[in-house]
Design an enzyme around this catalytic site. Structure first.
Site, PDB file in Angstrom:
ATOM      1  N   LYS A  33       5.190  10.002   0.284  1.00  0.00           N
ATOM      2  CA  LYS A  33       5.933   9.548   1.465  1.00  0.00           C
ATOM      3  C   LYS A  33       6.864   8.380   1.170  1.00  0.00           C
ATOM      4  O   LYS A  33       8.000   8.338   1.655  1.00  0.00           O
ATOM      5  CB  LYS A  33       4.912   9.161   2.541  1.00  0.00           C
ATOM      6  N   LEU A  84       0.847  -1.196   0.000  1.00  0.00           N
ATOM      7  CA  LEU A  84       0.000   0.000   0.000  1.00  0.00           C
ATOM      8  C   LEU A  84       0.880   1.243   0.000  1.00  0.00           C
ATOM      9  O   LEU A  84       1.637   1.480   0.934  1.00  0.00           O
ATOM     10  CB  LEU A  84      -0.914   0.004   1.228  1.00  0.00           C
ATOM     11  N   ALA A  89      -0.370   4.448  -1.567  1.00  0.00           N
ATOM     12  CA  ALA A  89      -1.140   5.521  -2.204  1.00  0.00           C
ATOM     13  C   ALA A  89      -1.430   6.677  -1.267  1.00  0.00           C
ATOM     14  O   ALA A  89      -1.909   7.723  -1.684  1.00  0.00           O
ATOM     15  CB  ALA A  89      -2.466   4.951  -2.718  1.00  0.00           C
ATOM     16  N   ALA A 134      57.758  29.072 -12.406  1.00  0.00           N
ATOM     17  CA  ALA A 134      56.651  29.674 -11.658  1.00  0.00           C
ATOM     18  C   ALA A 134      56.118  30.883 -12.419  1.00  0.00           C
ATOM     19  O   ALA A 134      56.866  31.608 -13.066  1.00  0.00           O
ATOM     20  CB  ALA A 134      57.135  30.083 -10.280  1.00  0.00           C
ATOM     21  N   ASN A 160      40.784  24.960 -19.170  1.00  0.00           N
ATOM     22  CA  ASN A 160      40.264  23.943 -20.085  1.00  0.00           C
ATOM     23  C   ASN A 160      39.066  24.428 -20.880  1.00  0.00           C
ATOM     24  O   ASN A 160      38.641  23.777 -21.822  1.00  0.00           O
ATOM     25  CB  ASN A 160      39.882  22.675 -19.297  1.00  0.00           C
ATOM     26  N   ARG A 187      57.393  35.253 -18.406  1.00  0.00           N
ATOM     27  CA  ARG A 187      57.055  36.322 -17.466  1.00  0.00           C
ATOM     28  C   ARG A 187      58.001  37.474 -17.748  1.00  0.00           C
ATOM     29  O   ARG A 187      59.116  37.278 -18.234  1.00  0.00           O
ATOM     30  CB  ARG A 187      57.142  35.848 -16.019  1.00  0.00           C
ATOM     31  N   GLY A 242      -8.591   5.314   2.703  1.00  0.00           N
ATOM     32  CA  GLY A 242      -8.204   4.372   3.751  1.00  0.00           C
ATOM     33  C   GLY A 242      -7.523   3.125   3.220  1.00  0.00           C
ATOM     34  O   GLY A 242      -7.518   2.842   2.011  1.00  0.00           O
ATOM     35  N   ARG A 282      36.075  15.567  -8.734  1.00  0.00           N
ATOM     36  CA  ARG A 282      34.812  15.507  -9.474  1.00  0.00           C
ATOM     37  C   ARG A 282      34.824  14.321 -10.439  1.00  0.00           C
ATOM     38  O   ARG A 282      35.864  13.696 -10.661  1.00  0.00           O
ATOM     39  CB  ARG A 282      34.577  16.840 -10.190  1.00  0.00           C
ATOM     40  N   ARG A 300       1.177  13.628   7.385  1.00  0.00           N
ATOM     41  CA  ARG A 300       2.046  13.975   8.512  1.00  0.00           C
ATOM     42  C   ARG A 300       3.470  14.336   8.076  1.00  0.00           C
ATOM     43  O   ARG A 300       4.234  14.890   8.839  1.00  0.00           O
ATOM     44  CB  ARG A 300       2.060  12.814   9.524  1.00  0.00           C
TER      45      ARG A 300
HETATM   46  C1  UD1 Z   1      -1.817   1.703   9.775  1.00  0.00           C
HETATM   47  C2  UD1 Z   1      -2.859   0.815  10.462  1.00  0.00           C
HETATM   48  C3  UD1 Z   1      -2.496   0.704  11.941  1.00  0.00           C
HETATM   49  C4  UD1 Z   1      -1.095   0.137  12.084  1.00  0.00           C
HETATM   50  C5  UD1 Z   1      -0.087   0.961  11.290  1.00  0.00           C
HETATM   51  C6  UD1 Z   1       1.240   0.239  11.237  1.00  0.00           C
HETATM   52  C7  UD1 Z   1      -5.011   1.143   9.320  1.00  0.00           C
HETATM   53  C8  UD1 Z   1      -6.311   1.799   9.358  1.00  0.00           C
HETATM   54  N1  UD1 Z   1      -4.161   1.404  10.319  1.00  0.00           N
HETATM   55  O1  UD1 Z   1      -1.919   2.976  10.361  1.00  0.00           O
HETATM   56  O2  UD1 Z   1      -3.417  -0.143  12.598  1.00  0.00           O
HETATM   57  O3  UD1 Z   1      -0.731   0.111  13.459  1.00  0.00           O
HETATM   58  O4  UD1 Z   1      -0.519   1.131   9.920  1.00  0.00           O
HETATM   59  O5  UD1 Z   1       2.220   1.012  10.641  1.00  0.00           O
HETATM   60  O6  UD1 Z   1      -4.761   0.376   8.426  1.00  0.00           O
HETATM   61  N2  UD1 Z   1      -2.466   4.008   2.217  1.00  0.00           N
HETATM   62  C9  UD1 Z   1      -3.035   3.909   0.966  1.00  0.00           C
HETATM   63  N3  UD1 Z   1      -4.249   4.453   0.741  1.00  0.00           N
HETATM   64  C10 UD1 Z   1      -4.971   5.070   1.709  1.00  0.00           C
HETATM   65  C11 UD1 Z   1      -4.382   5.169   3.000  1.00  0.00           C
HETATM   66  C12 UD1 Z   1      -3.152   4.617   3.232  1.00  0.00           C
HETATM   67  O7  UD1 Z   1      -2.429   3.346   0.055  1.00  0.00           O
HETATM   68  O8  UD1 Z   1      -6.084   5.534   1.428  1.00  0.00           O
HETATM   69  C13 UD1 Z   1      -1.133   3.426   2.441  1.00  0.00           C
HETATM   70  C14 UD1 Z   1      -0.128   4.470   2.856  1.00  0.00           C
HETATM   71  O9  UD1 Z   1       0.561   4.981   1.740  1.00  0.00           O
HETATM   72  C15 UD1 Z   1       0.801   3.695   3.798  1.00  0.00           C
HETATM   73  C16 UD1 Z   1      -0.069   2.555   4.311  1.00  0.00           C
HETATM   74  O10 UD1 Z   1      -1.210   2.515   3.491  1.00  0.00           O
HETATM   75  O11 UD1 Z   1       1.912   3.152   3.119  1.00  0.00           O
HETATM   76  C17 UD1 Z   1      -0.488   2.780   5.734  1.00  0.00           C
HETATM   77  O12 UD1 Z   1      -1.190   4.012   5.828  1.00  0.00           O
HETATM   78  P1  UD1 Z   1      -0.936   5.028   7.021  1.00  0.00           P
HETATM   79  O13 UD1 Z   1      -1.783   6.214   6.804  1.00  0.00           O
HETATM   80  O14 UD1 Z   1       0.500   5.228   7.208  1.00  0.00           O
HETATM   81  O15 UD1 Z   1      -1.552   4.172   8.233  1.00  0.00           O
HETATM   82  P2  UD1 Z   1      -1.244   4.317   9.767  1.00  0.00           P
HETATM   83  O16 UD1 Z   1      -2.007   5.457  10.316  1.00  0.00           O
HETATM   84  O17 UD1 Z   1       0.203   4.295   9.993  1.00  0.00           O
HETATM   85 CA    CA Z   2       1.989   4.265   8.673  1.00  0.00          CA
END
Ligand code: UD1
Ligand code: CA
Length: 452
Positions: A21, A7, A9, A413, A376, A430, A77, A323, A14
């Site tokens: 990220k 995952l 996306a 020199a 150069n 010189r 999510g 370089r 933060r």
């Molecule tokens: C998530 C878990 C949490 C766990 C933690 C571990 C959920 C709801 N929570 O929280 O329980 O303890 O990871 O690190 O799953 N992402 C998507 N699409 C979205 C949202 C997120 O692809 O719509 C990807 C993010 O890019 C990331 C990963 O999912 O790589 C996790 O998302 P993130 O927002 O970091 O979740 P946490 O709040 O860390």
């Molecule tokens: Ca995370």
């Protein structure tokens, strides 16, 4: 058949950044690369990366034969992200789900998790003294997994739970497809939480090293994770016989090699497949990138070496800049405030102070005096300077390229060399010096009088 879904996306809110990220570098390497490696290392046959925020950049970066991309069009999510991957997940086999923001995860842990997981849904949990930010694992009185509660949804008691969700899951493709459809967004963030996949029964694999599951959610975590990665590399080098004066201040990429009995002072960066030989000494503040340093070299304080080769037993710095395309054959000395570019120096040649050597080829045992410059560039193109073996170049010499200096020649020199110098010749250009008796004093006195 094992399919890994990564995952990647998320908005990465933060991080407070315009960049995705998962492309942030942890200890010199994009975060997602570590996760891809871990997925490959535990035997994934196919890797699906879910992209969304910064999709083009992530796809350009992670493109590989075993990777397919699925797009999550709006970031609603982690469960919604998995939904976006469903069309690419085969109907048969198992699915391993990983977050793209956990670079410390090891393939050994993943393999063990995969082997030991025999429930319909399995996830990795970890016990920690600082559960803040992670989903808490809520268990039934009998000890089974009841649910995972996100920090933002947790009540006071749940917040105290020290067992957290690592964000790694495995289940059958069939089970995943069935459960994912049932997840709603009825929670504090109005997101579809993948954690809800455990409702309906799941087993937690309790992992030992909590550090493996640190997520990179903000820049403080990025720094913390980077520190751990650098420290791991430092520990590995010390085991192999490299001395590090301060292993916590050693910044080395993953693909670097260093030979035995090399001593490295604090705040040294070694990057991009650089290879350092044995018995070298590298002083503070040095950065070496995409370069080879052979055995027995000394690289003195605050030197920057990029795309270059430093032959055995050479000394470079302090405050030198090699370089790209600089090749020191061996036994060379490059002193303070010397810059080289696309320059080959034969064995034993030296440029000890304040010099620029660009597009040059120097033979063996050439002495380059202080303040020598290869001119150069004529404003349009670059030209070469060739200097034969044993040439002595005095201080403050300009070599206006293209120009050749024959072996054994001596350049006085202050000379501006504009035409070729034959072998064994003396080149001098010189104006001859005149001394005017008493005139120094006279001028000084006139100036003093003018001031009062
Ligand atoms: C998530 C878990 C949490 C766990 C933690 C571990 C959920 C709801 N929570 O929280 O329980 O303890 O990871 O690190 O799953 N992402 C998507 N699409 C979205 C949202 C997120 O692809 O719509 C990807 C993010 O890019 C990331 C990963 O999912 O790589 C996790 O998302 P993130 O927002 O970091 O979740 P946490 O709040 O860390
Ligand atoms: Ca995370």
């Amino acid at each position: 058949m094992l399919t890994a879904v990564i995952l990647a996306a998320g908005k990465g809110t933060r991080m407070r950044s315009d960049d995705p990220k998962v492309l942030f570098e942890a200890a010199g390497r994009p975060v997602i690369d570590y996760v891809l490696d871990a997925a490959r290392g535990c035997g994934a046959d196919k890797i699906i990366v879910v992209v969304g925020n910064g999709a083009d950049a992530v796809m350009n970066h992670a493109e590989a034969a075993d990777v397919v991309f699925c797009t999550q069009s709006s970031q609603r999510g982690t469960a919604d992200a998995v939904k976006a991957a469903l069309p690419a997940i085969p109907d048969e086999g198992r699915v391993l789900i990983l977050c793209g923001d956990m670079p410390l995860i090891s393939s050994a842990t993943l393999s063990d998790f995969i082997t030991k997981s025999d429930s319909r849904v399995n996830f990795i949990s970890v016990k920690t003294d600082n559960p803040s930010g992670y989903g808490r694992v809520v268990r039934t009185p009998a000890g089974g997994v009841l649910k995972i509660v996100e920090e933002k949804d947790a009540n006071c008691n749940e917040k105290k739970i020290g067992e957290v969700n690592a964000g790694v899951y495995i289940c059958s493709s069939e089970e995943l497809k069935e459960r994912i459809g049932k997840i709603d967004d009825n929670n504090a963030q109005n997101e579809f939480y993948l954690t809800d996949i455990v409702s309906g029964g799941a087993s937690a694999y309790c992992a030992e090293d909590e550090r493996e599951f640190m997520g990179v959610n903000d820049r403080a975590q990025l720094a913390a994770v980077s520190k751990i990665l650098w420290r791991r590399r430092a520990d590995a080098f010390m085991k192999e016989g490299v001395s590090l004066l301060d292993p916590d201040a050693f910044y080395c990429d993953a693909d670097v090699k260093i030979g035995r009995d090399t001593v490295i002072y604090p705040n040294v960066f070694i990057e991009k497949e650089s290879c350092i030989g044995g018995r070298c000494r590298i002083f503070p503040g040095v950065r070496i990138t995409a370069s080879v340093i052979e055995d027995g070299c000394v690289i003195k304080d605050n030197t920057f070496i990029e795309g270059s080769t430093v032959g055995e037993s050479s000394s470079v710095g302090p405050m030198a800049h090699l370089r790209p395309g600089s090749v020191l054959t061996g036994g060379n000395k490059i002193g303070n405030f010397v810059e080289t570019k696309k320059t080959v120096m034969g064995y034993g040649s030296k440029a000890s102070h304040l010099t620029y050597l660009g597009d040059a080829e120097l033979g063996r045992d050439v002495n380059v005096g202080c303040g020598t410059i290869t001119c150069n560039y004529d404003g349009f193109s670059k030209h070469r300077t060739v200097v034969g073996d044993g040439v002595f170049i005095g201080s403050d010499v300009q070599l206006v390229a293209p120009v050749n200096v024959g072996r054994g020649a001596l350049i006085a020199a202050g000379t501006t060399v504009t035409k070729d110098v034959p072998e064994d010749a003396l080149a001098i250009s010189r104006t001859s010096q005149e001394n005017k008796e008493g005139m120094g004093k006279a001028i000084t006195e006139r100036n003093k009088a003018g001031r009062s």
